[in-house]
Design a protein around this motif. Structure first.
Motif, PDB file in Angstrom:
ATOM      1  N   CYS A  53       0.834  -1.208   0.000  1.00  0.00           N
ATOM      2  CA  CYS A  53       0.000   0.000   0.000  1.00  0.00           C
ATOM      3  C   CYS A  53       0.864   1.252   0.000  1.00  0.00           C
ATOM      4  O   CYS A  53       1.935   1.269   0.600  1.00  0.00           O
ATOM      5  N   GLN A  54       0.346   2.271  -0.657  1.00  0.00           N
ATOM      6  CA  GLN A  54       0.972   3.581  -0.547  1.00  0.00           C
ATOM      7  C   GLN A  54       0.547   4.203   0.775  1.00  0.00           C
ATOM      8  O   GLN A  54      -0.539   3.914   1.277  1.00  0.00           O
ATOM      9  N   ILE A  55       1.390   5.049   1.323  1.00  0.00           N
ATOM     10  CA  ILE A  55       1.037   5.715   2.574  1.00  0.00           C
ATOM     11  C   ILE A  55       0.364   7.040   2.215  1.00  0.00           C
ATOM     12  O   ILE A  55       1.022   8.041   1.942  1.00  0.00           O
ATOM     13  N   ARG A  56      -0.960   6.980   2.207  1.00  0.00           N
ATOM     14  CA  ARG A  56      -1.774   8.130   1.814  1.00  0.00           C
ATOM     15  C   ARG A  56      -2.283   8.899   3.018  1.00  0.00           C
ATOM     16  O   ARG A  56      -2.567  10.091   2.926  1.00  0.00           O
ATOM     17  N   TYR A  57      -2.450   8.228   4.155  1.00  0.00           N
ATOM     18  CA  TYR A  57      -3.056   8.842   5.332  1.00  0.00           C
ATOM     19  C   TYR A  57      -2.121   8.820   6.531  1.00  0.00           C
ATOM     20  O   TYR A  57      -1.277   7.942   6.651  1.00  0.00           O
ATOM     21  N   TYR A  58      -2.335   9.774   7.417  1.00  0.00           N
ATOM     22  CA  TYR A  58      -1.745   9.753   8.749  1.00  0.00           C
ATOM     23  C   TYR A  58      -2.894   9.734   9.733  1.00  0.00           C
ATOM     24  O   TYR A  58      -3.891  10.437   9.551  1.00  0.00           O
ATOM     25  N   TYR A  59      -2.751   8.914  10.753  1.00  0.00           N
ATOM     26  CA  TYR A  59      -3.777   8.806  11.795  1.00  0.00           C
ATOM     27  C   TYR A  59      -3.263   9.501  13.046  1.00  0.00           C
ATOM     28  O   TYR A  59      -2.114   9.311  13.441  1.00  0.00           O
ATOM     29  N   TYR A  60      -4.094  10.325  13.648  1.00  0.00           N
ATOM     30  CA  TYR A  60      -3.779  11.036  14.886  1.00  0.00           C
ATOM     31  C   TYR A  60      -4.561  10.359  16.016  1.00  0.00           C
ATOM     32  O   TYR A  60      -5.733  10.691  16.250  1.00  0.00           O
ATOM     33  N   PRO A  61      -3.952   9.405  16.721  1.00  0.00           N
ATOM     34  CA  PRO A  61      -4.685   8.638  17.729  1.00  0.00           C
ATOM     35  C   PRO A  61      -5.233   9.490  18.874  1.00  0.00           C
ATOM     36  O   PRO A  61      -6.296   9.192  19.398  1.00  0.00           O
ATOM     37  N   ASN A  62      -4.529  10.534  19.252  1.00  0.00           N
ATOM     38  CA  ASN A  62      -4.954  11.308  20.416  1.00  0.00           C
ATOM     39  C   ASN A  62      -6.199  12.146  20.156  1.00  0.00           C
ATOM     40  O   ASN A  62      -6.895  12.520  21.093  1.00  0.00           O
ATOM     41  N   ILE A  63      -6.462  12.458  18.916  1.00  0.00           N
ATOM     42  CA  ILE A  63      -7.682  13.224  18.616  1.00  0.00           C
ATOM     43  C   ILE A  63      -8.607  12.444  17.679  1.00  0.00           C
ATOM     44  O   ILE A  63      -9.598  12.972  17.207  1.00  0.00           O
ATOM     45  N   GLU A  64      -8.239  11.194  17.404  1.00  0.00           N
ATOM     46  CA  GLU A  64      -9.035  10.317  16.551  1.00  0.00           C
ATOM     47  C   GLU A  64      -9.384  11.011  15.234  1.00  0.00           C
ATOM     48  O   GLU A  64     -10.554  11.224  14.909  1.00  0.00           O
ATOM     49  N   ALA A  65      -8.346  11.348  14.485  1.00  0.00           N
ATOM     50  CA  ALA A  65      -8.515  12.047  13.217  1.00  0.00           C
ATOM     51  C   ALA A  65      -7.554  11.468  12.188  1.00  0.00           C
ATOM     52  O   ALA A  65      -6.576  10.806  12.530  1.00  0.00           O
ATOM     53  N   TYR A  66      -7.850  11.720  10.918  1.00  0.00           N
ATOM     54  CA  TYR A  66      -6.997  11.298   9.818  1.00  0.00           C
ATOM     55  C   TYR A  66      -6.606  12.515   8.984  1.00  0.00           C
ATOM     56  O   TYR A  66      -7.371  13.462   8.872  1.00  0.00           O
ATOM     57  N   TYR A  67      -5.431  12.454   8.369  1.00  0.00           N
ATOM     58  CA  TYR A  67      -5.017  13.452   7.400  1.00  0.00           C
ATOM     59  C   TYR A  67      -4.797  12.751   6.069  1.00  0.00           C
ATOM     60  O   TYR A  67      -4.073  11.757   5.989  1.00  0.00           O
ATOM     61  N   ASP A  68      -5.435  13.242   5.023  1.00  0.00           N
ATOM     62  CA  ASP A  68      -5.297  12.692   3.678  1.00  0.00           C
ATOM     63  C   ASP A  68      -4.248  13.515   2.935  1.00  0.00           C
ATOM     64  O   ASP A  68      -4.460  14.690   2.648  1.00  0.00           O
TER      65      ASP A  68
END
Length: 140
Positions: A53-68
């Motif tokens: 897989c390509q790394i398209r997203y980052y997950y922010y566990p502390n605020i339960e959010a994703y960055y595309d």
């Protein structure tokens, strides 16, 4: 004749308010249906050979959010619903330097990242100050 003018005046005010309300409703509906196009070229994304897989997203566990990365948008959960924003709101869930800790999502690259939330929540967990410090100084 005077009564007719008053009636027409009241009717025109009513009609203007109705048109304004409809325009506001249409605008709100259009805002919900915004389609975010890819901003970044997909070929520039990092690739994980193990997961294919390509790394398209980052997950922010502390605020339960994703960055595309491709669309340069965030997916955040507000009042139980996923919302798309261009930047994390100030003080969102106590957002701070430690909440900025993120992990690359190396097991998903399609468009519906929020479907993976239960898996990512369990897999990555909350990132403590100690974990951030270890990551920054490289002693992990």
């Amino acid at each position: 004749m005077k009564n007719l003018k008053i009636i027409l005046f009241i009717f025109s005010i009513f009609l203007a308010n109705k048109i304004q309300a409809q325009n506001e409703e249409d605008k709100a509906q259009n805002d919900e249906n915004v389609i975010y196009e890819d901003v970044i070229d997909r070929s520039t994304l990092k690739y994980n050979n193990a997961t294919q897989c390509q790394i398209r997203y980052y997950y922010y566990p502390n605020i339960e959010a994703y960055y595309d990365i491709l669309k340069e948008i965030y997916y955040i959960k507000e009042e139980g619903e996923w919302t798309v924003v261009e930047e994390i709101p100030i003080n969102f869930r106590g957002y701070s330097v430690y909440n900025n800790a993120n992990v690359p999502v190396d097991d998903y690259e399609d468009d519906s990242i929020t479907e993976m939330f239960p898996i990512h929540k369990k897999r990555f967990g909350y990132i403590t100050k100690e974990k951030v410090r270890k990551k920054l100084i490289g002693s992990e």
